[in-house]
Structure formats: C-alpha cells, structure tokens
Design a protein around this motif. Sequence first.
Motif, short mmCIF file in Angstrom:
data_model
loop_
_atom_site.label_atom_id
_atom_site.label_comp_id
_atom_site.label_asym_id
_atom_site.label_seq_id
_atom_site.Cartn_x
_atom_site.Cartn_y
_atom_site.Cartn_z
N PHE A 29 0.82 -1.21 0.00
CA PHE A 29 0.00 0.00 0.00
C PHE A 29 0.86 1.26 0.00
O PHE A 29 0.56 2.23 -0.69
CB PHE A 29 -0.93 -0.02 1.23
N THR A 30 1.93 1.23 0.80
CA THR A 30 2.81 2.41 0.90
C THR A 30 3.87 2.43 -0.19
O THR A 30 4.69 3.34 -0.24
CB THR A 30 3.50 2.46 2.28
N GLN A 31 3.87 1.39 -1.01
CA GLN A 31 4.88 1.21 -2.06
C GLN A 31 6.29 1.23 -1.46
O GLN A 31 7.20 1.86 -1.97
CB GLN A 31 4.71 2.25 -3.17
N ASN A 32 6.40 0.51 -0.34
CA ASN A 32 7.67 0.31 0.37
C ASN A 32 8.32 1.60 0.86
O ASN A 32 9.53 1.64 1.07
CB ASN A 32 8.65 -0.50 -0.49
N ALA A 33 7.52 2.64 1.07
CA ALA A 33 8.06 3.88 1.63
C ALA A 33 8.49 3.62 3.08
O ALA A 33 7.90 2.79 3.77
CB ALA A 33 7.00 4.98 1.59
N ALA A 34 9.50 4.32 3.52
CA ALA A 34 9.97 4.18 4.89
C ALA A 34 8.85 4.58 5.86
O ALA A 34 8.15 5.57 5.63
CB ALA A 34 11.19 5.05 5.12
N PRO A 35 8.66 3.80 6.92
CA PRO A 35 7.62 4.14 7.90
C PRO A 35 7.88 5.48 8.57
O PRO A 35 9.03 5.83 8.84
CB PRO A 35 7.70 3.01 8.92
#
Length: 110
Positions: A91-97
Amino acid sequence: RAAGNSVETLSPKGMAIGIEHTGLVEATFVEREYLLGQGDVLLLHTDGITEATSPDGSEFGCGRLAALLKDCSQLAAQVIVEKIFSAVEEFTQNAAPTDDRTLVVVRRGD
C-alpha cells in the motif's frame, strides 16, 4: 470471530502497545477480559499500521485492516502478521515508515 467470520472492534481506553516510559507513573491502566472462541483471532496493533500512507496520502485505515484480517483469519498467527505487513508495504509502495508498525496476533486453535 470465527463463528460468522466477522470482525469485532474492541476499543479499550489507554495504551496496550507502545507504552512510553515518560508519564508511565501517571498512566491509568484498565483491565478487560475477552473470551476467544475456537478459531478466533485477536489482533493488537499500533496506529503506525492504520495510519500508514500511500504515495497519494491516503491512509491504510481500519476498514482495510479489518477486511484483510477477515480474509486471512483462518491462517496461522504468524502468517496473518506476514500478510498484514506485506499489504501495508504494498500500500505504501515500500516507503519508509513514519511511525512504528507493531502487530500482535493471537489465534485460538480449533
């Protein structure tokens, strides 16, 4: 709940996960008891799961999490954790949390 394949949201007051040391002495803890039937799953999560954002700024949300849990509730607890983390990362396209992402899954055996 395994019977009826439904999701029941529990909303106790206070912090169940992620308790900070600051202010801990002043914290109020409320004890609740919930019965798990055969095959029931208990999912505890931090807001870093539901507030994870997609590139367009929309949140993963409680509805998406509940639907995912309903779809994979028959799986082992560890597999449920893996599926949720995988769905959030997709969902976040593997963006850093931007916040911690913590899950605790308990599944009562059949």
